[in-house]
Design a protein around this motif. Sequence first.
Motif, PDB file in Angstrom:
ATOM      1  N   ASP A 174       0.819  -1.219   0.000  1.00 47.47           N
ATOM      2  CA  ASP A 174       0.000   0.000   0.000  1.00 47.47           C
ATOM      3  C   ASP A 174       0.849   1.264   0.000  1.00 47.47           C
ATOM      4  O   ASP A 174       0.330   2.368  -0.228  1.00 47.47           O
ATOM      5  CB  ASP A 174      -0.922   0.026   1.228  1.00 47.47           C
ATOM      6  N   LEU A 175       2.141   1.136   0.275  1.00 44.50           N
ATOM      7  CA  LEU A 175       3.011   2.302   0.419  1.00 44.50           C
ATOM      8  C   LEU A 175       3.983   2.404  -0.747  1.00 44.50           C
ATOM      9  O   LEU A 175       4.572   1.398  -1.175  1.00 44.50           O
ATOM     10  CB  LEU A 175       3.795   2.224   1.725  1.00 44.50           C
ATOM     11  N   GLU A 176       4.175   3.615  -1.250  1.00 46.61           N
ATOM     12  CA  GLU A 176       5.158   3.889  -2.280  1.00 46.61           C
ATOM     13  C   GLU A 176       6.382   4.525  -1.643  1.00 46.61           C
ATOM     14  O   GLU A 176       6.317   5.100  -0.560  1.00 46.61           O
ATOM     15  CB  GLU A 176       4.579   4.824  -3.340  1.00 46.61           C
ATOM     16  N   VAL A 177       7.501   4.433  -2.328  1.00 42.71           N
ATOM     17  CA  VAL A 177       8.731   5.049  -1.843  1.00 42.71           C
ATOM     18  C   VAL A 177       8.523   6.561  -1.724  1.00 42.71           C
ATOM     19  O   VAL A 177       8.044   7.211  -2.653  1.00 42.71           O
ATOM     20  CB  VAL A 177       9.910   4.733  -2.778  1.00 42.71           C
ATOM     21  N   GLY A 178       8.866   7.107  -0.540  1.00 41.31           N
ATOM     22  CA  GLY A 178       8.690   8.536  -0.288  1.00 41.31           C
ATOM     23  C   GLY A 178       7.378   8.881   0.374  1.00 41.31           C
ATOM     24  O   GLY A 178       7.160  10.040   0.749  1.00 41.31           O
ATOM     25  N   GLN A 179       6.513   7.909   0.542  1.00 37.27           N
ATOM     26  CA  GLN A 179       5.184   8.187   1.120  1.00 37.27           C
ATOM     27  C   GLN A 179       5.222   8.140   2.647  1.00 37.27           C
ATOM     28  O   GLN A 179       5.972   7.364   3.242  1.00 37.27           O
ATOM     29  CB  GLN A 179       4.161   7.175   0.600  1.00 37.27           C
ATOM     30  N   LEU A 180       4.409   8.962   3.275  1.00 29.60           N
ATOM     31  CA  LEU A 180       4.213   8.951   4.732  1.00 29.60           C
ATOM     32  C   LEU A 180       2.734   8.741   5.029  1.00 29.60           C
ATOM     33  O   LEU A 180       1.871   9.378   4.410  1.00 29.60           O
ATOM     34  CB  LEU A 180       4.696  10.255   5.366  1.00 29.60           C
ATOM     35  N   VAL A 181       2.449   7.876   5.987  1.00 30.16           N
ATOM     36  CA  VAL A 181       1.075   7.600   6.403  1.00 30.16           C
ATOM     37  C   VAL A 181       0.967   7.790   7.911  1.00 30.16           C
ATOM     38  O   VAL A 181       1.809   7.270   8.667  1.00 30.16           O
ATOM     39  CB  VAL A 181       0.656   6.154   6.032  1.00 30.16           C
ATOM     40  N   ASN A 182      -0.021   8.543   8.343  1.00 28.99           N
ATOM     41  CA  ASN A 182      -0.313   8.667   9.776  1.00 28.99           C
ATOM     42  C   ASN A 182      -1.084   7.430  10.214  1.00 28.99           C
ATOM     43  O   ASN A 182      -2.097   7.063   9.595  1.00 28.99           O
ATOM     44  CB  ASN A 182      -1.150   9.916  10.046  1.00 28.99           C
ATOM     45  N   ALA A 183      -0.597   6.781  11.269  1.00 27.33           N
ATOM     46  CA  ALA A 183      -1.172   5.495  11.662  1.00 27.33           C
ATOM     47  C   ALA A 183      -1.351   5.414  13.173  1.00 27.33           C
ATOM     48  O   ALA A 183      -0.870   6.271  13.927  1.00 27.33           O
ATOM     49  CB  ALA A 183      -0.282   4.351  11.176  1.00 27.33           C
ATOM     50  N   GLU A 184      -2.053   4.364  13.575  1.00 27.20           N
ATOM     51  CA  GLU A 184      -2.341   4.121  14.988  1.00 27.20           C
ATOM     52  C   GLU A 184      -2.407   2.616  15.221  1.00 27.20           C
ATOM     53  O   GLU A 184      -2.518   1.829  14.268  1.00 27.20           O
ATOM     54  CB  GLU A 184      -3.675   4.779  15.398  1.00 27.20           C
ATOM     55  N   ILE A 235       3.898   7.439  12.711  1.00 30.99           N
ATOM     56  CA  ILE A 235       3.969   7.688  11.282  1.00 30.99           C
ATOM     57  C   ILE A 235       4.705   6.516  10.648  1.00 30.99           C
ATOM     58  O   ILE A 235       5.644   5.967  11.219  1.00 30.99           O
ATOM     59  CB  ILE A 235       4.697   9.014  10.966  1.00 30.99           C
ATOM     60  N   VAL A 236       4.257   6.131   9.457  1.00 31.16           N
ATOM     61  CA  VAL A 236       4.886   5.042   8.709  1.00 31.16           C
ATOM     62  C   VAL A 236       5.413   5.637   7.407  1.00 31.16           C
ATOM     63  O   VAL A 236       4.664   6.299   6.669  1.00 31.16           O
ATOM     64  CB  VAL A 236       3.886   3.913   8.425  1.00 31.16           C
ATOM     65  N   VAL A 237       6.691   5.456   7.153  1.00 26.40           N
ATOM     66  CA  VAL A 237       7.309   6.002   5.935  1.00 26.40           C
ATOM     67  C   VAL A 237       7.995   4.875   5.164  1.00 26.40           C
ATOM     68  O   VAL A 237       8.374   3.855   5.727  1.00 26.40           O
ATOM     69  CB  VAL A 237       8.341   7.106   6.277  1.00 26.40           C
ATOM     70  N   ARG A 238       8.113   5.109   3.855  1.00 26.83           N
ATOM     71  CA  ARG A 238       8.825   4.127   3.024  1.00 26.83           C
ATOM     72  C   ARG A 238       9.952   4.821   2.277  1.00 26.83           C
ATOM     73  O   ARG A 238       9.763   5.870   1.652  1.00 26.83           O
ATOM     74  CB  ARG A 238       7.887   3.458   2.025  1.00 26.83           C
ATOM     75  N   MET A 239      11.141   4.243   2.385  1.00 28.44           N
ATOM     76  CA  MET A 239      12.335   4.747   1.708  1.00 28.44           C
ATOM     77  C   MET A 239      12.996   3.599   0.958  1.00 28.44           C
ATOM     78  O   MET A 239      12.650   2.429   1.149  1.00 28.44           O
ATOM     79  CB  MET A 239      13.319   5.333   2.742  1.00 28.44           C
ATOM     80  N   ARG A 240      13.931   3.955   0.127  1.00 27.30           N
ATOM     81  CA  ARG A 240      14.710   2.894  -0.511  1.00 27.30           C
ATOM     82  C   ARG A 240      15.595   2.241   0.553  1.00 27.30           C
ATOM     83  O   ARG A 240      16.266   2.938   1.333  1.00 27.30           O
ATOM     84  CB  ARG A 240      15.559   3.467  -1.641  1.00 27.30           C
ATOM     85  N   GLY A 273      12.595  -2.800  10.098  1.00 33.83           N
ATOM     86  CA  GLY A 273      11.753  -2.335   9.002  1.00 33.83           C
ATOM     87  C   GLY A 273      11.358  -3.473   8.084  1.00 33.83           C
ATOM     88  O   GLY A 273      11.826  -4.613   8.208  1.00 33.83           O
ATOM     89  N   VAL A 274      10.475  -3.154   7.127  1.00 28.03           N
ATOM     90  CA  VAL A 274      10.006  -4.144   6.154  1.00 28.03           C
ATOM     91  C   VAL A 274      10.145  -3.520   4.768  1.00 28.03           C
ATOM     92  O   VAL A 274       9.391  -2.593   4.415  1.00 28.03           O
ATOM     93  CB  VAL A 274       8.539  -4.532   6.414  1.00 28.03           C
ATOM     94  N   ASP A 275      11.132  -3.977   3.998  1.00 28.87           N
ATOM     95  CA  ASP A 275      11.341  -3.475   2.626  1.00 28.87           C
ATOM     96  C   ASP A 275      11.434  -1.948   2.586  1.00 28.87           C
ATOM     97  O   ASP A 275      10.819  -1.293   1.730  1.00 28.87           O
ATOM     98  CB  ASP A 275      10.209  -3.951   1.700  1.00 28.87           C
ATOM     99  N   GLY A 276      12.186  -1.390   3.518  1.00 29.85           N
ATOM    100  CA  GLY A 276      12.350   0.061   3.532  1.00 29.85           C
ATOM    101  C   GLY A 276      11.244   0.809   4.260  1.00 29.85           C
ATOM    102  O   GLY A 276      11.251   2.044   4.302  1.00 29.85           O
ATOM    103  N   ILE A 277      10.298   0.105   4.837  1.00 29.29           N
ATOM    104  CA  ILE A 277       9.199   0.732   5.579  1.00 29.29           C
ATOM    105  C   ILE A 277       9.591   0.795   7.055  1.00 29.29           C
ATOM    106  O   ILE A 277       9.903  -0.235   7.673  1.00 29.29           O
ATOM    107  CB  ILE A 277       7.889  -0.058   5.417  1.00 29.29           C
ATOM    108  N   LEU A 278       9.593   1.998   7.608  1.00 28.54           N
ATOM    109  CA  LEU A 278       9.925   2.216   9.011  1.00 28.54           C
ATOM    110  C   LEU A 278       8.765   2.909   9.713  1.00 28.54           C
ATOM    111  O   LEU A 278       7.985   3.623   9.085  1.00 28.54           O
ATOM    112  CB  LEU A 278      11.197   3.069   9.144  1.00 28.54           C
ATOM    113  N   GLN A 324      10.573  14.189   1.487  1.00 25.67           N
ATOM    114  CA  GLN A 324      10.847  12.903   0.839  1.00 25.67           C
ATOM    115  C   GLN A 324      12.306  12.754   0.415  1.00 25.67           C
ATOM    116  O   GLN A 324      12.901  11.683   0.568  1.00 25.67           O
ATOM    117  CB  GLN A 324       9.942  12.743  -0.390  1.00 25.67           C
ATOM    118  N   GLN A 325      12.872  13.814  -0.125  1.00 26.59           N
ATOM    119  CA  GLN A 325      14.203  13.693  -0.695  1.00 26.59           C
ATOM    120  C   GLN A 325      15.289  13.571   0.375  1.00 26.59           C
ATOM    121  O   GLN A 325      16.262  12.831   0.212  1.00 26.59           O
ATOM    122  CB  GLN A 325      14.501  14.905  -1.607  1.00 26.59           C
TER     123      GLN A 325
END
Length: 363
Positions: free
Chosen positions: A205-215, A245-250, A264-269, A287-288
């Motif tokens: 569900d997450l793309e590289v550079g994306q941030l999601v607010n989560a609980e 917050i959940v973010v995805r990076m390379r 992390g999971v595949d760059g997701i922290l 993102q950058q």
Amino acid sequence: MSTDIEPTGDPVADPGLAPHQYRPQDVDVDQERRTERQIAGMFGVATLLLLGFCVAYFTVDADTRIFAFGDPNSGNAFGGWSAQNFAFGTTLGGALLLIGIGIIQWAKKLMGDQEMVELRHPARSSDEDRAAVLADLNAGVQESGIGRRPLIRNSLLGAVGAMGLPAIVLLRDLGPLPHSQDETVWKKGMRVVNDVSGAPIKPSDLEVGQLVNAEPAIFFETDDEGHPVLHGHDLLAAKAKAAVIVVRMRPEDITPKKGRENWGVDGILCYSKICTHVGCPISLWEQQTHHLLCPCHQSTFDLADNGKVIFGPAYRPLPQLPLAVDGEGYLIAVSDFPEIVAPSYPELARDQKNLDKKSGDDA
């Protein structure tokens, strides 16, 4: 020619007072001792009631109700008072009443009981009058018998001293004790969900550079009767510490600290959303640069480098939540936050310990 004549005798020879009536305690030693025991008993019972207040605070549940009449299961009950408030009122009110009655009885039945006549005098007292007042106060202390009536004196001191116990106990209502709530509701296996919809999150569900607010998923769970597991004050207090917050990076951009290689999971922290400066919620994501900026005081954290503080007044790195994937492919927490989720103050022992440890690691 004027002559100053010093007055002698009483200021007024016959002020019209009735003859002095002696009290039973003035003429009967047994009656005096009986009254003394009665007053001391009031102070003693007041002390017990104040102790009872403290016991009720810890033992009587705030949701327990007292019904004066009728069966509460029938719907016809009358009353429905809070058992805790009833206990507080009866114990504290009874203690204050007994202390007051005891002091009044002491003054009326055992202290000095002589009529006094005093002429009016100018507003400012003379030095002689002031000295006389102090002498009268000392005489009053002597007449009260506080020095030769240790039973009354000690029981009164005990009752008045016990009045401080309810105040100390009620300090608990000002908030949790320091370091008493270091944990959050996150636990092993709890799913990470969207903070608005409550939908669980998959890595896809997450793309590289994306941030999601989560609980944590528990915020959206219900019991067998369909009621939220957490609600009201409990829900707000939990959200104040568990929001993330959940973010995805390379993956190649991430520099994990030793021991965090599999957090992390595949760059997701996943990081806490609570700034470690004064507790503001943060989600301004670059993102950058992989930097997260707090809008309150511009503290900046590098999420690619374990949430490290790179600018601003924040004292500690942003706490990180270790992640994994469950059998259905959804993101879950491996454990609670290993670090404290809260503002930081260097003078606190917990943060000074972190500072000492950091200094040792740098050395």
